[in-house]
Enzyme design. Structure first.
Site, PDB file in Angstrom:
ATOM      1  N   GLU A 103      -3.800   3.602   1.413  1.00  0.00           N
ATOM      2  CA  GLU A 103      -4.641   3.635   2.602  1.00  0.00           C
ATOM      3  C   GLU A 103      -5.785   4.638   2.425  1.00  0.00           C
ATOM      4  O   GLU A 103      -5.553   5.778   2.018  1.00  0.00           O
ATOM      5  CB  GLU A 103      -3.817   4.047   3.831  1.00  0.00           C
ATOM      6  CG  GLU A 103      -4.671   4.138   5.077  1.00  0.00           C
ATOM      7  CD  GLU A 103      -3.969   4.847   6.228  1.00  0.00           C
ATOM      8  OE1 GLU A 103      -3.227   5.816   5.994  1.00  0.00           O
ATOM      9  OE2 GLU A 103      -4.170   4.424   7.374  1.00  0.00           O
TER      10      GLU A 103
ATOM     11  N   VAL B 195       0.209   5.522  -0.229  1.00  0.00           N
ATOM     12  CA  VAL B 195      -0.632   6.702  -0.404  1.00  0.00           C
ATOM     13  C   VAL B 195      -0.253   7.390  -1.712  1.00  0.00           C
ATOM     14  O   VAL B 195       0.927   7.551  -2.019  1.00  0.00           O
ATOM     15  CB  VAL B 195      -0.446   7.665   0.790  1.00  0.00           C
ATOM     16  CG1 VAL B 195      -1.001   9.042   0.477  1.00  0.00           C
ATOM     17  CG2 VAL B 195      -1.127   7.096   2.030  1.00  0.00           C
TER      18      VAL B 195
ATOM     19  N   ASN C  89       8.268  -7.187   4.418  1.00  0.00           N
ATOM     20  CA  ASN C  89       8.199  -5.882   3.785  1.00  0.00           C
ATOM     21  C   ASN C  89       9.371  -5.045   4.285  1.00  0.00           C
ATOM     22  O   ASN C  89       9.938  -5.327   5.320  1.00  0.00           O
ATOM     23  CB  ASN C  89       6.844  -5.240   4.154  1.00  0.00           C
ATOM     24  CG  ASN C  89       6.672  -3.839   3.621  1.00  0.00           C
ATOM     25  OD1 ASN C  89       6.164  -2.966   4.315  1.00  0.00           O
ATOM     26  ND2 ASN C  89       7.092  -3.622   2.387  1.00  0.00           N
TER      27      ASN C  89
ATOM     28  N   CYS D 145       1.151   3.184  10.207  1.00  0.00           N
ATOM     29  CA  CYS D 145       1.436   4.582   9.826  1.00  0.00           C
ATOM     30  C   CYS D 145       1.751   5.432  11.059  1.00  0.00           C
ATOM     31  O   CYS D 145       0.926   5.554  11.962  1.00  0.00           O
ATOM     32  CB  CYS D 145       0.250   5.172   9.072  1.00  0.00           C
ATOM     33  SG  CYS D 145       0.570   6.869   8.556  1.00  0.00           S
TER      34      CYS D 145
ATOM     35  N   GLN E 175      -6.923  -1.367   1.608  1.00  0.00           N
ATOM     36  CA  GLN E 175      -6.352  -1.027   2.920  1.00  0.00           C
ATOM     37  C   GLN E 175      -7.083   0.166   3.524  1.00  0.00           C
ATOM     38  O   GLN E 175      -7.260   1.191   2.864  1.00  0.00           O
ATOM     39  CB  GLN E 175      -4.867  -0.680   2.840  1.00  0.00           C
ATOM     40  CG  GLN E 175      -4.300  -0.537   4.265  1.00  0.00           C
ATOM     41  CD  GLN E 175      -2.911   0.028   4.360  1.00  0.00           C
ATOM     42  OE1 GLN E 175      -2.656   1.151   3.917  1.00  0.00           O
ATOM     43  NE2 GLN E 175      -1.993  -0.741   4.927  1.00  0.00           N
TER      44      GLN E 175
ATOM     45  N   PRO F 275       0.836  -1.209   0.000  1.00  0.00           N
ATOM     46  CA  PRO F 275       0.000   0.000   0.000  1.00  0.00           C
ATOM     47  C   PRO F 275       0.861   1.245   0.000  1.00  0.00           C
ATOM     48  O   PRO F 275       1.847   1.322   0.741  1.00  0.00           O
ATOM     49  CB  PRO F 275      -0.796  -0.117   1.312  1.00  0.00           C
ATOM     50  CG  PRO F 275      -0.023  -1.051   2.168  1.00  0.00           C
ATOM     51  CD  PRO F 275       0.720  -1.967   1.247  1.00  0.00           C
TER      52      PRO F 275
HETATM   53  C1  FNR Z   1       4.088   3.962   1.992  1.00  0.00           C
HETATM   54  N1  FNR Z   1       3.765   3.041   2.995  1.00  0.00           N
HETATM   55  C2  FNR Z   1       2.448   2.854   3.334  1.00  0.00           C
HETATM   56  N2  FNR Z   1       2.091   1.852   4.190  1.00  0.00           N
HETATM   57  C3  FNR Z   1       0.803   1.612   4.476  1.00  0.00           C
HETATM   58  O1  FNR Z   1       0.510   0.674   5.225  1.00  0.00           O
HETATM   59  N3  FNR Z   1      -0.180   2.371   3.899  1.00  0.00           N
HETATM   60  C4  FNR Z   1       0.092   3.399   3.046  1.00  0.00           C
HETATM   61  O2  FNR Z   1      -0.846   4.033   2.521  1.00  0.00           O
HETATM   62  C5  FNR Z   1       1.438   3.678   2.776  1.00  0.00           C
HETATM   63  N4  FNR Z   1       1.801   4.740   1.956  1.00  0.00           N
HETATM   64  C6  FNR Z   1       3.079   4.830   1.484  1.00  0.00           C
HETATM   65  C7  FNR Z   1       3.382   5.752   0.473  1.00  0.00           C
HETATM   66  C8  FNR Z   1       4.662   5.800  -0.071  1.00  0.00           C
HETATM   67  C9  FNR Z   1       4.958   6.762  -1.191  1.00  0.00           C
HETATM   68  C10 FNR Z   1       5.662   4.928   0.415  1.00  0.00           C
HETATM   69  C11 FNR Z   1       7.057   4.942  -0.170  1.00  0.00           C
HETATM   70  C12 FNR Z   1       5.377   4.040   1.436  1.00  0.00           C
HETATM   71  C13 FNR Z   1       4.787   2.139   3.546  1.00  0.00           C
HETATM   72  C14 FNR Z   1       5.052   0.998   2.584  1.00  0.00           C
HETATM   73  O3  FNR Z   1       3.895   0.225   2.357  1.00  0.00           O
HETATM   74  C15 FNR Z   1       6.186   0.078   3.100  1.00  0.00           C
HETATM   75  O4  FNR Z   1       5.799  -0.509   4.318  1.00  0.00           O
HETATM   76  C16 FNR Z   1       7.508   0.810   3.294  1.00  0.00           C
HETATM   77  O5  FNR Z   1       7.785   1.709   2.245  1.00  0.00           O
HETATM   78  C17 FNR Z   1       8.671  -0.192   3.390  1.00  0.00           C
HETATM   79  O6  FNR Z   1       8.718  -1.021   2.255  1.00  0.00           O
HETATM   80  P1  FNR Z   1       9.794  -0.810   1.063  1.00  0.00           P
HETATM   81  O7  FNR Z   1       9.604   0.591   0.538  1.00  0.00           O
HETATM   82  O8  FNR Z   1      11.160  -0.969   1.681  1.00  0.00           O
HETATM   83  O9  FNR Z   1       9.476  -1.874   0.062  1.00  0.00           O
END
Ligand code: FNR
Length: 332
Positions: free
Chosen positions: A41, A18, A206, A114, A85, A16
């Protein structure tokens, strides 16, 4: 699990994100081989006000807010793979939202990670980590109230403490950094492994985008290193979604072109399209191509410029002129 339910074993998922995880990006990730795609989300209070609208023109299902904004758009192509989500701190509201989307998505996920104030001040996101009773109430209400799988995305802290109740309730859990940590911190494969060994539901690893996953083969390496059932990618997929391709990644220009096709087909919000393209461009955002993307004005121009057939599609991008640098570029 009943037949036909989405499996979280041995899958790769678009995490997920944003703004990034809107329909075009999810379809792109599926095209390239992701098994499961999470939407960005969406907050329960906003979703609970939405109406479900079948959009015959685009062949989508839209969840439309009272001010006519489309909060969530989905389509048949992703129905069996998309996880919705939500941000929530209220079991009843969470259930109302889950029921609203239940027929159009493959699973629902509760964001318990978050750390941003807008989430935590309402008791959502990482704030749930200090309220295990609330977590249990939300998950139990969802699991008994909807027929699709219920998953949660949590941080390691919770996983190492009172997990037994939580994991007995949910269908799957995805794990990333400690509550206090930020994206630049390395992922803790050993902690994920400890959780994966301790629980019987699938665990999705993750947090590997910076240190572990640079190629498609690295996805399986990361899964092995964590002992998890599956892997979820956020930033690595945002930068180049073709990482999901087992045949190898594609050049960024091709990925942008493929993304744009979906953005145009599904009439994606132009501001959102522009934001995603700029995320893909990363340090090239100041390049001539990056400047072209930034200078673009409206979504209508994207499709209108197709006539200039000599140029590759991505050079024809004309999107709205918001200041993309004002947008949040890192999460959390
Ligand atoms: C996120 N992440 C995130 N997590 C979540 O649970 N809901 C969300 O809406 C978001 N939004 C979001 C936006 C952006 C631009 C990023 C880069 C990250 C966190 C994401 O899902 C993840 O847990 C982390 O980025 C770590 O994973 P990676 O980037 O190492 O693969």
């Amino acid at each position: 699990m009943a037949a036909g339910r989405l499996s979280f074993n041995n899958i790769t998922a678009l995490a997920p994100m944003v703004r990034v995880g809107t329909l075009p990006m999810r379809l792109l990730a599926l095209d390239y081989g992701a098994d499961v795609v999470y939407c960005e989300e969406l907050i329960d209070i906003k979703m609970a006000q939405c109406h479900r609208v079948v959009n015959d023109v685009l062949e989508t299902v839209d969840f439309v807010a009272p001010d006519d904004r489309v909060m969530f758009r989905t389509c048949e192509r992703e129905k069996g793979n998309v996880v919705f989500q939500m941000g929530t701190a209220d079991p009843d509201r969470a259930l109302a939202v889950a029921r609203l989307v239940e027929k159009d998505v493959a699973a629902v996920d509760v964001n318990m990670g978050c750390p941003k104030e807008y989430s935590t001040k309402g008791g959502m996101g990482a704030a749930l980590l200090s309220d295990p009773d609330k977590i249990e109430a939300i998950l139990r209400t969802l699991v008994t109230g909807v027929s699709i799988p219920v998953t949660c995305k949590i941080r390691i802290l919770l996983a190492l403490l009172p997990v037994a109740f939580l994991l007995a309730v949910a269908d799957c859990v995805s794990l990333f950094r400690f509550k206090e940590e930020r994206p630049r911190h390395p992922v803790h494969c050993d902690y994920i492994q400890a959780v994966a060994q301790a629980v019987s539901i699938p665990v999705i690893a993750n947090g590997g985008s910076l240190d572990h996953v640079k190629t498609n083969a690295d996805i399986e390496e990361f899964r092995r290193a964590t002992g998890a059932s599956s892997v979820m990618l956020a930033r690595a997929a945002m930068w180049n979604a073709s990482l999901f391709r087992s045949q190898g990644a594609l050049p960024l220009e091709k990925v942008m072109e493929d993304y744009l096709k979906h953005a145009i087909q599904y009439d994606n919000n132009a501001f959102n399209t522009k934001y995603c393209l700029c995320q893909m461009l990363r340090d090239k955002v100041e390049s001539p191509l990056g400047k072209q993307v930034q200078a673009a004005q409206t979504n209508a121009e994207i499709s209108g410029l197709d006539a200039a057939a000599r140029l590759p599609a991505w050079t024809k991008v004309k999107l709205c002129g918001f200041d993309v640098f004002g947008c949040r570029r890192e999460y959390p």
